[in-house]
Design a protein around this motif. Structure first.
Motif, PDB file in Angstrom:
ATOM      1  N   GLY A 322       0.813  -1.217   0.000  1.00  0.00           N
ATOM      2  CA  GLY A 322       0.000   0.000   0.000  1.00  0.00           C
ATOM      3  C   GLY A 322       0.844   1.263   0.000  1.00  0.00           C
ATOM      4  O   GLY A 322       0.472   2.272   0.600  1.00  0.00           O
ATOM      5  N   VAL A 323       1.982   1.209  -0.687  1.00  0.00           N
ATOM      6  CA  VAL A 323       2.898   2.362  -0.696  1.00  0.00           C
ATOM      7  C   VAL A 323       2.682   3.206  -1.961  1.00  0.00           C
ATOM      8  O   VAL A 323       2.572   2.663  -3.067  1.00  0.00           O
ATOM      9  N   CYS A 324       2.630   4.508  -1.784  1.00  0.00           N
ATOM     10  CA  CYS A 324       2.641   5.402  -2.945  1.00  0.00           C
ATOM     11  C   CYS A 324       3.547   6.594  -2.640  1.00  0.00           C
ATOM     12  O   CYS A 324       3.967   6.800  -1.489  1.00  0.00           O
ATOM     13  N   ALA A 332       2.833   4.937   3.320  1.00  0.00           N
ATOM     14  CA  ALA A 332       2.593   3.485   3.398  1.00  0.00           C
ATOM     15  C   ALA A 332       1.305   3.246   4.170  1.00  0.00           C
ATOM     16  O   ALA A 332       1.190   3.670   5.319  1.00  0.00           O
ATOM     17  N   PHE A 333       0.337   2.607   3.528  1.00  0.00           N
ATOM     18  CA  PHE A 333      -0.966   2.406   4.164  1.00  0.00           C
ATOM     19  C   PHE A 333      -1.258   0.946   4.474  1.00  0.00           C
ATOM     20  O   PHE A 333      -2.316   0.631   5.019  1.00  0.00           O
ATOM     21  N   GLY A 334      -0.363   0.035   4.076  1.00  0.00           N
ATOM     22  CA  GLY A 334      -0.588  -1.381   4.355  1.00  0.00           C
ATOM     23  C   GLY A 334      -1.292  -2.093   3.209  1.00  0.00           C
ATOM     24  O   GLY A 334      -1.951  -1.453   2.378  1.00  0.00           O
ATOM     25  N   PRO A 335      -1.162  -3.450   3.189  1.00  0.00           N
ATOM     26  CA  PRO A 335      -1.652  -4.244   2.057  1.00  0.00           C
ATOM     27  C   PRO A 335      -3.143  -4.054   1.768  1.00  0.00           C
ATOM     28  O   PRO A 335      -3.548  -4.083   0.601  1.00  0.00           O
ATOM     29  N   ALA A 336      -3.971  -3.823   2.797  1.00  0.00           N
ATOM     30  CA  ALA A 336      -5.420  -3.712   2.571  1.00  0.00           C
ATOM     31  C   ALA A 336      -5.766  -2.502   1.703  1.00  0.00           C
ATOM     32  O   ALA A 336      -6.838  -2.462   1.088  1.00  0.00           O
ATOM     33  N   CYS A 337      -4.870  -1.515   1.634  1.00  0.00           N
ATOM     34  CA  CYS A 337      -5.160  -0.277   0.878  1.00  0.00           C
ATOM     35  C   CYS A 337      -4.581  -0.289  -0.534  1.00  0.00           C
ATOM     36  O   CYS A 337      -4.633   0.734  -1.236  1.00  0.00           O
ATOM     37  N   ARG A 338      -4.037  -1.439  -0.933  1.00  0.00           N
ATOM     38  CA  ARG A 338      -3.357  -1.500  -2.230  1.00  0.00           C
ATOM     39  C   ARG A 338      -4.217  -0.939  -3.376  1.00  0.00           C
ATOM     40  O   ARG A 338      -3.762  -0.095  -4.152  1.00  0.00           O
ATOM     41  N   ASP A 339      -5.460  -1.389  -3.481  1.00  0.00           N
ATOM     42  CA  ASP A 339      -6.288  -0.972  -4.620  1.00  0.00           C
ATOM     43  C   ASP A 339      -6.597   0.529  -4.579  1.00  0.00           C
ATOM     44  O   ASP A 339      -6.632   1.194  -5.620  1.00  0.00           O
ATOM     45  N   ALA A 340      -6.807   1.039  -3.372  1.00  0.00           N
ATOM     46  CA  ALA A 340      -7.102   2.478  -3.245  1.00  0.00           C
ATOM     47  C   ALA A 340      -5.870   3.291  -3.645  1.00  0.00           C
ATOM     48  O   ALA A 340      -5.986   4.340  -4.301  1.00  0.00           O
ATOM     49  N   VAL A 341      -4.698   2.813  -3.260  1.00  0.00           N
ATOM     50  CA  VAL A 341      -3.451   3.508  -3.592  1.00  0.00           C
ATOM     51  C   VAL A 341      -3.250   3.534  -5.110  1.00  0.00           C
ATOM     52  O   VAL A 341      -2.889   4.567  -5.690  1.00  0.00           O
ATOM     53  N   ILE A 342      -3.544   2.407  -5.754  1.00  0.00           N
ATOM     54  CA  ILE A 342      -3.396   2.341  -7.214  1.00  0.00           C
ATOM     55  C   ILE A 342      -4.376   3.321  -7.867  1.00  0.00           C
ATOM     56  O   ILE A 342      -4.011   4.068  -8.790  1.00  0.00           O
ATOM     57  N   ALA A 343      -5.605   3.339  -7.358  1.00  0.00           N
ATOM     58  CA  ALA A 343      -6.620   4.250  -7.920  1.00  0.00           C
ATOM     59  C   ALA A 343      -6.204   5.714  -7.750  1.00  0.00           C
ATOM     60  O   ALA A 343      -6.343   6.534  -8.660  1.00  0.00           O
ATOM     61  N   LEU A 344      -5.664   6.010  -6.585  1.00  0.00           N
ATOM     62  CA  LEU A 344      -5.208   7.373  -6.272  1.00  0.00           C
ATOM     63  C   LEU A 344      -4.173   7.849  -7.296  1.00  0.00           C
ATOM     64  O   LEU A 344      -4.146   9.005  -7.699  1.00  0.00           O
ATOM     65  N   CYS A 345      -3.310   6.921  -7.696  1.00  0.00           N
ATOM     66  CA  CYS A 345      -2.229   7.282  -8.620  1.00  0.00           C
ATOM     67  C   CYS A 345      -2.672   7.229 -10.090  1.00  0.00           C
ATOM     68  O   CYS A 345      -2.174   7.999 -10.906  1.00  0.00           O
ATOM     69  N   ASP A 346      -3.585   6.316 -10.414  1.00  0.00           N
ATOM     70  CA  ASP A 346      -3.958   6.122 -11.822  1.00  0.00           C
ATOM     71  C   ASP A 346      -5.049   7.067 -12.300  1.00  0.00           C
ATOM     72  O   ASP A 346      -5.192   7.290 -13.496  1.00  0.00           O
ATOM     73  N   HIS A 347      -5.859   7.570 -11.370  1.00  0.00           N
ATOM     74  CA  HIS A 347      -7.026   8.368 -11.783  1.00  0.00           C
ATOM     75  C   HIS A 347      -6.915   9.820 -11.315  1.00  0.00           C
ATOM     76  O   HIS A 347      -6.525  10.076 -10.181  1.00  0.00           O
ATOM     77  N   ASP A 348      -7.328  10.729 -12.197  1.00  0.00           N
ATOM     78  CA  ASP A 348      -7.335  12.143 -11.808  1.00  0.00           C
ATOM     79  C   ASP A 348      -8.582  12.476 -11.005  1.00  0.00           C
ATOM     80  O   ASP A 348      -8.574  13.366 -10.163  1.00  0.00           O
ATOM     81  N   LEU A 350     -11.561  10.897  -8.534  1.00  0.00           N
ATOM     82  CA  LEU A 350     -11.767   9.723  -7.674  1.00  0.00           C
ATOM     83  C   LEU A 350     -13.215   9.595  -7.229  1.00  0.00           C
ATOM     84  O   LEU A 350     -13.841  10.570  -6.818  1.00  0.00           O
ATOM     85  N   SER A 351     -13.707   8.357  -7.301  1.00  0.00           N
ATOM     86  CA  SER A 351     -15.071   8.062  -6.846  1.00  0.00           C
ATOM     87  C   SER A 351     -14.962   7.213  -5.579  1.00  0.00           C
ATOM     88  O   SER A 351     -13.905   6.627  -5.305  1.00  0.00           O
ATOM     89  N   PRO A 352     -16.065   7.090  -4.811  1.00  0.00           N
ATOM     90  CA  PRO A 352     -16.011   6.239  -3.613  1.00  0.00           C
ATOM     91  C   PRO A 352     -15.718   4.783  -3.971  1.00  0.00           C
ATOM     92  O   PRO A 352     -15.045   4.083  -3.218  1.00  0.00           O
ATOM     93  N   GLU A 353     -16.180   4.362  -5.155  1.00  0.00           N
ATOM     94  CA  GLU A 353     -15.923   2.964  -5.563  1.00  0.00           C
ATOM     95  C   GLU A 353     -14.419   2.742  -5.741  1.00  0.00           C
ATOM     96  O   GLU A 353     -13.871   1.745  -5.291  1.00  0.00           O
ATOM     97  N   LEU A 354     -13.754   3.700  -6.396  1.00  0.00           N
ATOM     98  CA  LEU A 354     -12.315   3.543  -6.628  1.00  0.00           C
ATOM     99  C   LEU A 354     -11.545   3.517  -5.309  1.00  0.00           C
ATOM    100  O   LEU A 354     -10.542   2.821  -5.175  1.00  0.00           O
ATOM    101  N   LEU A 355     -12.020   4.288  -4.337  1.00  0.00           N
ATOM    102  CA  LEU A 355     -11.268   4.430  -3.084  1.00  0.00           C
ATOM    103  C   LEU A 355     -11.737   3.484  -1.984  1.00  0.00           C
ATOM    104  O   LEU A 355     -11.217   3.529  -0.864  1.00  0.00           O
ATOM    105  N   GLN A 356     -12.706   2.630  -2.334  1.00  0.00           N
ATOM    106  CA  GLN A 356     -13.392   1.825  -1.320  1.00  0.00           C
ATOM    107  C   GLN A 356     -12.473   1.205  -0.254  1.00  0.00           C
ATOM    108  O   GLN A 356     -12.679   1.415   0.940  1.00  0.00           O
ATOM    109  N   SER A 357     -11.434   0.480  -0.705  1.00  0.00           N
ATOM    110  CA  SER A 357     -10.591  -0.226   0.276  1.00  0.00           C
ATOM    111  C   SER A 357      -9.892   0.773   1.207  1.00  0.00           C
ATOM    112  O   SER A 357      -9.670   0.479   2.388  1.00  0.00           O
ATOM    113  N   GLY A 358      -9.576   1.957   0.702  1.00  0.00           N
ATOM    114  CA  GLY A 358      -8.888   2.942   1.527  1.00  0.00           C
ATOM    115  C   GLY A 358      -9.816   3.633   2.514  1.00  0.00           C
ATOM    116  O   GLY A 358      -9.434   3.907   3.656  1.00  0.00           O
TER     117      GLY A 358
END
Ligand code: SIN
Ligand code: CO
Length: 381
Positions: A322-324, A332-348, A350-358
């Motif tokens: 979960g590092v960005c 570093a936010f930990g493994p559970a936040c991996r998808d939210a971290v990726i969304a944060l970096c890939d998308h300009d 952000l929706s609640p769906e993209l950030l859900q895990s975070g």
């Protein structure tokens, strides 16, 4: 939403045959293209302290350049000058939109959107850039000449203007609104405007080994890393006292190499180093700070928009944790936040769906709120 329109070849063909290799004109790359900022607003931005700008003109046949901020433009008259403003995508959300059609090249390669306003006869003179650029023609017509890569003598036409000797053009075109000229590094070029005109240049930068080694040195000093000394117990008797002999040379190289072979260290360095912006960001801190619950509920109403030019990166090496890397900092936010971290970096946006895990993670939600309060991300309304 601006869509890049390639009539003559596919994007794959462009990357395979032109990117970093040869210049090309993309006619009507943006159909019905209109200026993303008015010349007046651009001129206004160049009056601000934090905005990098310069004005290029000729006086008695001699090239001149002045750096901003500017107070007024009247003394430059109606012809023969160009105002160049750097990183306008940091200051104008409309201009930041121009980065999106180029998302087929990663953000770490992006530099900024530079805009020039030129009066008839204006231009910055023949020169060579060290970066790839897509020059998108806005209002007005501009003539562009591009020469072949090769040995070109460069000289200072003015202390702030590195020019190049006259060159034979391999491209000589008049760009109309919506046309795009792509120029890779090293190709001399010269744009002379035929009438009042606006050019929007999306630039991509690349780092030299020298830049990166110097950045790595700063990074290891800052983080107090790489302090292990070279040790040589049981050293054999040395015969030539003045020699760094082959085993010693190999040992020195291996000592340095061990740092480059440390993938976590290198990922942390690359992410931090490449996420730093060169120009100031337009960070509008909130007058009334929000709490994490406010951010979560507002996200249900509208997307969270990344401020123009903010660089957010992740590296496969560390993202599982979960590092960005944002604006030169590691989070570093930990493994559970991996998808939210990726969304944060890939998308300009952000929706609640993209950030859900975070959003379910208190530390991620707290940090996101801190970013929103500081203006790194914002709600449009
Ligand atoms: C300009 O837009 O005036 C200059 C762009 C360039 O040639 O790099
Ligand atoms: Co140039």
């Amino acid at each position: 939403m601006l869509t890049l329109h390639l009539a003559d070849f596919s994007l794959e063909h462009f990357m395979e045959h032109y990117w970093q290799q040869k210049p090309v004109v993309i006619r009507q790359g943006f159909q019905n293209f209109e200026d993303l900022i008015s010349p007046n607003d651009l001129a206004g931005l160049a009056c601000e302290d934090e905005v990098e700008s310069r004005l290029v003109f000729k006086k008695d046949g001699q090239w001149q350049a002045e750096v901003g901020p500017f107070e007024s433009y009247t003394r430059f008259g109606k012809e023969g000058w160009t105002l160049v403003v750097q990183a306008v995508n940091h200051w104008s959300p409309e201009v930041a939109e121009l980065v999106k059609p180029f998302a087929f090249i990663p953000k770490w390669r992006l530099d900024d959107v530079m805009i020039s306003y030129a009066t008839p006869g204006g231009g910055v003179g023949p020169h060579i850039d060290l970066y790839d650029v897509f020059i998108c023609q806005g209002s007005g017509r501009r003539n562009w000449r591009v020469g072949a890569k090769g040995e070109h003598r460069q000289f200072a036409a003015h202390a702030a203007l590195l020019h190049v000797d006259p060159f034979e053009p391999i491209i000589d075109v008049e760009l109309l609104p919506g046309d795009i000229l792509y120029i890779p590094p090293g190709f001399p070029h010269d744009g002379v405007t035929l009438e009042e005109s606006m050019s929007f240049s999306v630039g991509f930068r690349a780092k030299s080994a020298c830049d990166m080694l110097s950045g790595l040195a700063d990074y290891v000093i800052d983080k107090e890393l790489g302090k292990t000394l070279i040790t040589d117990p049981k050293r054999p008797i040395h015969t030539h006292q003045g020699q760094i002999n082959p085993p010693d040379f190999a040992m020195i190289k291996a000592h340095l190499q061990s740092m480059l072979d440390d993938n976590t260290l290198l990922a942390d360095f690359a992410g931090s180093y490449l996420s730093k912006t060169k120009c100031a960001l337009d960070l509008q801190a909130l007058d009334e700070p929000l709490a994490p619950d406010d951010v979560a509920s507002e996200l249900q109403e509208q997307p969270l928009v990344r401020t123009g030019g903010l660089r957010c990166l992740y590296v496969d090496e560390t993202v599982a944790q979960g590092v960005c890397y944002i604006e030169g900092e590691r989070f570093a936010f930990g493994p559970a936040c991996r998808d939210a971290v990726i969304a944060l970096c890939d998308h300009d946006d952000l929706s609640p769906e993209l950030l859900q895990s975070g959003l379910q993670d208190p530390e991620f939600a707290r940090q996101l709120t801190e970013w929103v309060n500081a203006g790194f991300w914002y709600f449009q309304d």
